[in-house]
Motif scaffolding. Structure first.
Motif, PDB file in Angstrom:
ATOM      1  N   VAL A 269       0.837  -1.202   0.000  1.00 24.92           N
ATOM      2  CA  VAL A 269       0.000   0.000   0.000  1.00 24.92           C
ATOM      3  C   VAL A 269       0.872   1.252   0.000  1.00 24.92           C
ATOM      4  CG1 VAL A 269      -1.628   1.353   1.402  1.00 24.92           C
ATOM      5  CG2 VAL A 269      -2.002  -1.096   1.047  1.00 24.92           C
ATOM      6  N   LEU A 270       1.939   1.247   0.788  1.00 24.78           N
ATOM      7  CA  LEU A 270       2.847   2.401   0.800  1.00 24.78           C
ATOM      8  C   LEU A 270       3.489   2.628  -0.559  1.00 24.78           C
ATOM      9  CD1 LEU A 270       4.570   2.012   4.274  1.00 24.78           C
ATOM     10  CD2 LEU A 270       3.007   3.823   3.544  1.00 24.78           C
ATOM     11  N   ARG A 271       3.891   1.552  -1.232  1.00 27.76           N
ATOM     12  CA  ARG A 271       4.475   1.683  -2.578  1.00 27.76           C
ATOM     13  C   ARG A 271       3.444   2.255  -3.546  1.00 27.76           C
ATOM     14  NH1 ARG A 271       6.852  -3.220  -1.201  1.00 27.76           N
ATOM     15  NH2 ARG A 271       5.229  -4.382  -2.285  1.00 27.76           N
ATOM     16  N   GLU A 272       2.211   1.764  -3.496  1.00 28.54           N
ATOM     17  CA  GLU A 272       1.159   2.265  -4.380  1.00 28.54           C
ATOM     18  C   GLU A 272       0.857   3.728  -4.101  1.00 28.54           C
ATOM     19  OE1 GLU A 272      -2.293  -0.247  -4.258  1.00 28.54           O
ATOM     20  OE2 GLU A 272      -1.131  -2.023  -4.809  1.00 28.54           O
ATOM     21  N   ALA A 273       0.789   4.096  -2.826  1.00 29.96           N
ATOM     22  CA  ALA A 273       0.530   5.490  -2.458  1.00 29.96           C
ATOM     23  C   ALA A 273       1.665   6.381  -2.923  1.00 29.96           C
ATOM     24  CB  ALA A 273       0.340   5.614  -0.951  1.00 29.96           C
ATOM     25  N   ASP A 274       2.885   5.909  -2.806  1.00 27.01           N
ATOM     26  CA  ASP A 274       4.038   6.695  -3.233  1.00 27.01           C
ATOM     27  C   ASP A 274       3.985   6.950  -4.738  1.00 27.01           C
ATOM     28  OD1 ASP A 274       6.466   8.041  -2.613  1.00 27.01           O
ATOM     29  OD2 ASP A 274       7.579   6.349  -3.469  1.00 27.01           O
ATOM     30  N   ARG A 275       3.525   5.955  -5.497  1.00 21.15           N
ATOM     31  CA  ARG A 275       3.403   6.143  -6.948  1.00 21.15           C
ATOM     32  C   ARG A 275       2.241   7.067  -7.288  1.00 21.15           C
ATOM     33  NH1 ARG A 275       4.448   0.431  -7.109  1.00 21.15           N
ATOM     34  NH2 ARG A 275       2.220   0.071  -7.274  1.00 21.15           N
ATOM     35  N   ALA A 276       1.167   7.031  -6.508  1.00 19.26           N
ATOM     36  CA  ALA A 276      -0.036   7.793  -6.820  1.00 19.26           C
ATOM     37  C   ALA A 276       0.037   9.243  -6.352  1.00 19.26           C
ATOM     38  CB  ALA A 276      -1.254   7.117  -6.193  1.00 19.26           C
ATOM     39  N   ILE A 277       0.764   9.501  -5.277  1.00 19.36           N
ATOM     40  CA  ILE A 277       0.789  10.832  -4.673  1.00 19.36           C
ATOM     41  C   ILE A 277       2.234  11.283  -4.504  1.00 19.36           C
ATOM     42  CG2 ILE A 277       0.184  12.186  -2.631  1.00 19.36           C
ATOM     43  CD1 ILE A 277      -1.994  10.055  -2.079  1.00 19.36           C
ATOM     44  N   ASP A 278       2.511  12.496  -4.920  1.00 17.44           N
ATOM     45  CA  ASP A 278       3.834  13.063  -4.706  1.00 17.44           C
ATOM     46  C   ASP A 278       3.824  13.772  -3.364  1.00 17.44           C
ATOM     47  OD1 ASP A 278       6.320  14.182  -4.753  1.00 17.44           O
ATOM     48  OD2 ASP A 278       5.951  15.470  -6.487  1.00 17.44           O
ATOM     49  N   PHE A 279       4.242  13.062  -2.320  1.00 13.53           N
ATOM     50  CA  PHE A 279       4.217  13.629  -0.976  1.00 13.53           C
ATOM     51  C   PHE A 279       5.204  14.785  -0.805  1.00 13.53           C
ATOM     52  CE2 PHE A 279       2.451   9.363  -0.108  1.00 13.53           C
ATOM     53  CZ  PHE A 279       1.291   9.756   0.521  1.00 13.53           C
ATOM     54  N   GLY A 280       6.159  14.913  -1.701  1.00  9.10           N
ATOM     55  CA  GLY A 280       7.128  16.010  -1.622  1.00  9.10           C
ATOM     56  C   GLY A 280       6.496  17.369  -1.801  1.00  9.10           C
ATOM     57  N   THR A 281       5.390  17.452  -2.539  1.00  7.27           N
ATOM     58  CA  THR A 281       4.740  18.728  -2.774  1.00  7.27           C
ATOM     59  C   THR A 281       3.821  19.134  -1.632  1.00  7.27           C
ATOM     60  OG1 THR A 281       2.935  17.685  -3.981  1.00  7.27           O
ATOM     61  CG2 THR A 281       4.830  18.442  -5.276  1.00  7.27           C
ATOM     62  N   VAL A 282       3.467  18.222  -0.756  1.00  7.83           N
ATOM     63  CA  VAL A 282       2.567  18.539   0.353  1.00  7.83           C
ATOM     64  C   VAL A 282       3.202  19.546   1.292  1.00  7.83           C
ATOM     65  CG1 VAL A 282       1.357  17.600   2.362  1.00  7.83           C
ATOM     66  CG2 VAL A 282       1.372  16.315   0.205  1.00  7.83           C
ATOM     67  N   GLY A 283       4.420  19.324   1.707  1.00  5.37           N
ATOM     68  CA  GLY A 283       5.108  20.247   2.601  1.00  5.37           C
ATOM     69  C   GLY A 283       5.388  21.588   1.944  1.00  5.37           C
ATOM     70  N   ALA A 284       5.711  21.584   0.662  1.00  2.88           N
ATOM     71  CA  ALA A 284       5.997  22.805  -0.048  1.00  2.88           C
ATOM     72  C   ALA A 284       4.761  23.676  -0.180  1.00  2.88           C
ATOM     73  CB  ALA A 284       6.575  22.495  -1.431  1.00  2.88           C
ATOM     74  N   ALA A 285       3.603  23.052  -0.400  1.00  3.92           N
ATOM     75  CA  ALA A 285       2.356  23.810  -0.562  1.00  3.92           C
ATOM     76  C   ALA A 285       1.939  24.450   0.768  1.00  3.92           C
ATOM     77  CB  ALA A 285       1.264  22.900  -1.077  1.00  3.92           C
ATOM     78  N   SER A 286       2.145  23.768   1.871  1.00  5.78           N
ATOM     79  CA  SER A 286       1.737  24.317   3.156  1.00  5.78           C
ATOM     80  C   SER A 286       2.700  25.400   3.649  1.00  5.78           C
ATOM     81  CB  SER A 286       1.607  23.213   4.187  1.00  5.78           C
ATOM     82  OG  SER A 286       2.865  22.621   4.442  1.00  5.78           O
ATOM     83  N   ALA A 287       3.898  25.461   3.094  1.00  4.93           N
ATOM     84  CA  ALA A 287       4.892  26.444   3.520  1.00  4.93           C
ATOM     85  C   ALA A 287       4.652  27.802   2.880  1.00  4.93           C
ATOM     86  CB  ALA A 287       6.293  25.948   3.176  1.00  4.93           C
ATOM     87  N   ARG A 288       3.764  27.867   1.917  1.00  5.59           N
ATOM     88  CA  ARG A 288       3.520  29.151   1.204  1.00  5.59           C
ATOM     89  C   ARG A 288       2.764  30.126   2.041  1.00  5.59           C
ATOM     90  NH1 ARG A 288       1.857  26.913  -4.730  1.00  5.59           N
ATOM     91  NH2 ARG A 288       3.696  25.673  -4.965  1.00  5.59           N
TER      92      ARG A 288
END
Length: 52
Positions: A33-52
């Motif tokens: 499930v973690l591998r599938e989620a990693d492919r489906a969602i770019d978690f790297g952009t989550v932190g960047a979006a909240s920092a704006r």
């Protein structure tokens, strides 16, 4: 040492024989499930979006 070593944990070994190794199966599914989620969602952009 393995959890299924009958000399160390005979009750656990019996349960694994009867029911399968449930913790190992849960671990395998969670990793999948973690591998599938990693492919489906770019978690790297989550932190960047909240920092704006």
């Amino acid at each position: 040492m393995s959890f299924t070593d009958s000399t160390e944990a005979p009750i656990y070994a019996g349960l694994v024989e009867e029911q399968g190794d449930v913790p190992a199966e849960v671990r395998r599914v969670a990793e999948e499930v973690l591998r599938e989620a990693d492919r489906a969602i770019d978690f790297g952009t989550v932190g960047a979006a909240s920092a704006r």
